[in-house]
Design an enzyme around this catalytic site. Sequence first.
Site, PDB file in Angstrom:
ATOM      1  N   TRP B 181       9.969  39.884 -28.715  1.00 48.42           N
ATOM      2  CA  TRP B 181      10.231  38.686 -29.523  1.00 48.42           C
ATOM      3  C   TRP B 181      10.550  39.128 -30.952  1.00 48.42           C
ATOM      4  O   TRP B 181       9.843  39.951 -31.524  1.00 48.42           O
ATOM      5  CB  TRP B 181       8.984  37.808 -29.484  1.00 48.42           C
ATOM      6  CG  TRP B 181       9.064  36.530 -30.244  1.00 48.42           C
ATOM      7  CD1 TRP B 181      10.090  35.631 -30.259  1.00 48.42           C
ATOM      8  CD2 TRP B 181       8.034  35.987 -31.072  1.00 48.42           C
ATOM      9  NE1 TRP B 181       9.763  34.560 -31.037  1.00 48.42           N
ATOM     10  CE2 TRP B 181       8.508  34.750 -31.550  1.00 48.42           C
ATOM     11  CE3 TRP B 181       6.760  36.414 -31.449  1.00 48.42           C
ATOM     12  CZ2 TRP B 181       7.758  33.938 -32.396  1.00 48.42           C
ATOM     13  CZ3 TRP B 181       6.013  35.601 -32.285  1.00 48.42           C
ATOM     14  CH2 TRP B 181       6.507  34.375 -32.754  1.00 48.42           C
ATOM     15  N   ASP B 262      -0.300  39.505 -26.099  1.00 50.41           N
ATOM     16  CA  ASP B 262       0.289  38.253 -26.556  1.00 50.41           C
ATOM     17  C   ASP B 262       0.452  37.384 -25.311  1.00 50.41           C
ATOM     18  O   ASP B 262       1.277  37.680 -24.453  1.00 50.41           O
ATOM     19  CB  ASP B 262       1.645  38.519 -27.221  1.00 50.41           C
ATOM     20  CG  ASP B 262       2.226  37.260 -27.848  1.00 50.41           C
ATOM     21  OD1 ASP B 262       3.271  37.359 -28.517  1.00 50.41           O
ATOM     22  OD2 ASP B 262       1.648  36.167 -27.673  1.00 50.41           O
ATOM     23  N   LYS B 298       3.753  26.315 -25.320  1.00 52.60           N
ATOM     24  CA  LYS B 298       4.555  26.060 -24.128  1.00 52.60           C
ATOM     25  C   LYS B 298       3.752  25.429 -23.016  1.00 52.60           C
ATOM     26  O   LYS B 298       4.170  24.433 -22.423  1.00 52.60           O
ATOM     27  CB  LYS B 298       5.178  27.360 -23.600  1.00 52.60           C
ATOM     28  CG  LYS B 298       6.378  27.835 -24.394  1.00 52.60           C
ATOM     29  CD  LYS B 298       5.981  28.535 -25.643  1.00 52.60           C
ATOM     30  CE  LYS B 298       7.125  29.267 -26.300  1.00 52.60           C
ATOM     31  NZ  LYS B 298       6.692  29.854 -27.588  1.00 52.60           N
TER      32      LYS B 298
END
Lengths: 502, 452
Positions: B181, B262, B298
């Site tokens: 990311w 993560d 999300k």
Amino acid sequence: MKQNKRSNCNLQGNETNLRDKIVISRKQYQIQRRKRSNKTSEHPHAFQDHFNKLLGGIRFADFPYMSIPTLTSTFVGGEMAIRRAMSGRTAVVGARSMSSWWRSVEPAPKDPILGVTEAFLADPNPDKVNVGVGAYRDDNGKPVVLECVREAERRIAGHLNMEYLPMGGSVKMVEETLKLAYGVNSELIKDKRIAAVQALSGTGACRLFADFQKRFRPDSQIYIPVPTWANHHNIWRDAHVPQKTYHYYHPESRGLDFAAMMDDIKNAPNGSFFLLHACAHNPTGVDPSEEQWREISHEFKVKGHFAFFDMAYQGFASGDPERDAKSIRIFLEDGHYFGIAQSYAKNMGLYGQRVGCLSVLCEDEKQAVAVKSQLQQLARPMYSNPPVHGALIVSTILSDPDLKKVWLKEVKVMADRIIGMRTALRGNLEKLGSPLSWQHITNQIGMFCYSGLTPEQVDRLTNEFHIYMTRNGRISMAGVTTGNVEYLATAIHEVTKSASTC
Amino acid sequence: MRRPEFTSSSSSPTDRRLSVLVRHLATSSPVMDSQTTVTFSPTSGFHGDSVFSHVVRAPEDPILGVTVAYNKDPSPVKLNLGVGAYRTEEGKPLVLNVVRKAEQMLVNDRSRVKEYLPIVGLAEFNKLSAKLIFGADSPAIRENRVTTVQCLSGTGSLRVGAEFLARHYHQRSIYIPQPTWGNHPKIFTLSGLSVKTYRYYDPATRGLNFQGLLEDLGSAPSGSIVLLHACAHNPTGVDPTLEQWEQIRQLMRSKALLPFFDSAYQGFASGSLDADAMSVRMFVADGGECFVAQSYAKNMGLYGERVGALSVVCKTADVASKVESQLKLVIRPMFSNPPIHGASIVATILKDRNMYNEWTIELKAMADRIISMRQKLFDALRARGTPGDWSHIIKQIGMFTFTGLNSEQVAFMTREYHIYMTSDGRISMAGLSSKTVPHLADAIHAAVTGMS
């Protein structure tokens, strides 16, 4: 063979002992072992069940290659296999690092402000009073959710999605917020000369500015008043901006040490960065008068200093947001470029929502765009984009003229109650015949009163009277009610009546 | 003398030192004059320069810039596959029913107040979040060896963890997968860590470069921090198998490498919350220490509410408590205490058995829709006879697919077909629907066959 200190593995034991002594998860297994003490030979899969639980119910058979299942599958196969496993590599339980990486981490000291409330909550005494917390309470000592906020939340719930805000936050909320600080009809807003982003309340706005200051004026330092909100020091320290202090509070008069403050402003190198409390100085409640602000502004011009305003109490100080922004308007008139941190924690009661705004006044629109983009670059690796809920509440209220009127009324109610409590506290102390002067209680403004009590006197208040405040003698007037003001006055009188000065 | 330019990428210590020298050498530098009149002072009114007049505009964020471009496009067939946010079959953002329910409960409860949360956040939320990622029966939780602090979604959790590591850990290097990311390197660099990479994605197979990964981690200095995507790797969608995870775990423990997970897609990847947490739980099960950043953006659709948690699994309860006290010192000067709204929604849902179950069902529906989009796209490309092996579309997992398209092909697709994605060829499957799959398949086909 490395001795695995965490296991009680005794290789000389018989099969049952060995099974008993294998320690993977020491406590857990010990509990289960005790339960199974008479049944070990009947439970070849006991270990497997144990691990199934550890892994949240995932079936063991799925993972043939894990070293732990290796252990247990050999366990299922037989204890001899276990001896082999244990005697060989100790790859299993945190084998290499016997101790934590964080062993040497020191316990941090408790936060001086928030620790007071913790102590208060732990006190069972029915007469206890909390005047430490910097959060508004009504006359019953209860936290308040403003009606305009409740209405805004009703309108928001169920109607909007929760998509990411832009990195700079809610444009609408920022616009309305700038109007509060710079004036509803401010030309600067029309000319788009203000770089502004939504921030995580006052703390977040200060921190973002400090990081920005570090990145783009790396040779600068920040001048901070004495005293100030304790977290100001933490913020600029963590941003790696060196700090200096300037005189502010005058203990003898419990007012502003204006002469010393002006000296410090004059003696600082040209172009220094100064942190100013726009109104309702925290913790002293001592603000410069309008004339004094004008002198400060003039001297800043002469010296070319940069003013950064922390405005956490607009509206809350006098009851009138326009009046509370006077210092900023003076600096605007005098043509300074400055920065402002604004917070809705107190004046809209949105404490836990973390809503605020950072603005930096620039030469022109182009520069404002550049500065805003750089502020966003600092926000992105900190939290990406700010929380939407609180911002929606603010923009709903401020963009609806009727709701905004309700808000202004409610802010005035809060401010008036505090002013009333100041009068009551001073009145009570004078009635009790206190030999000391308590004028400063009504001279000071905002949520806090710098009582002048010494740490020892504060300790007595806490230990003998169950009154909680920070040891610098700061009283949160928001915690004073008609119900406890007499008790508070009596207690303060008790601990100060023998003192010639406070 | 021209003032030095500052961009976010050039603010290295060297640059800053140079700029200081330059300013001091400048003959008209105002700060050198001690008794200046008003006109020369940097902040004096409209006559002088702002002290920030040297600040230049930062470049657009590469990911968010895609949406900006998409919004400008008037074409009726335009498709936004850049955004990493779930969309329904109708292309609309989704607020989960269970989230709406929780919100209503909160609004209707007049006893709720908006007071400051503690520095570490909502206690209930923290406990429930730890249980969610580590498992309800996790021994680490039962032994009080876990400290969990509420943070601002995944970004905030990573930042707080990284700042703690930069202050208290003996190693300053963090290894991040290549690619990762875009915000990861910025977060760690700003925290004071030095960012290194390990091989991860293999463009040839469009899968995992496992050998490269093992080699790179194997040659990392002992004790280095390693960033691991718990599941649904962003941007590639390529995850290690469980066997591979086990090998990674063994290697890391043997070299005392510190895992920093993560976890932004738990439940969103496979549809199962437990399955998506396997990698994390494997590391916790061996008794070692690790960091975990969790996000509810999300999997609960709480994007803008910024809800997340940082957990640190320690060897002992005593250490965990000390670590927590130090985490507070990181948080206090950053934002004092976290926002209450989103965390309250999460806690409301997680602690209520029925609402929790409702959530898992809605979550699985989102994950299933994405998986079906993958299948549809794969089938559509096969039906068109598009050259190449497109099986990676159904092998990769999570919200994103690393198509393997290069930046020219991406530009072509944007120009000719109004399809918006990041230039690395990453598409967000969440932005697809049954109606738009054919259009995308056409575009890919044209890009692959029309260009060399």
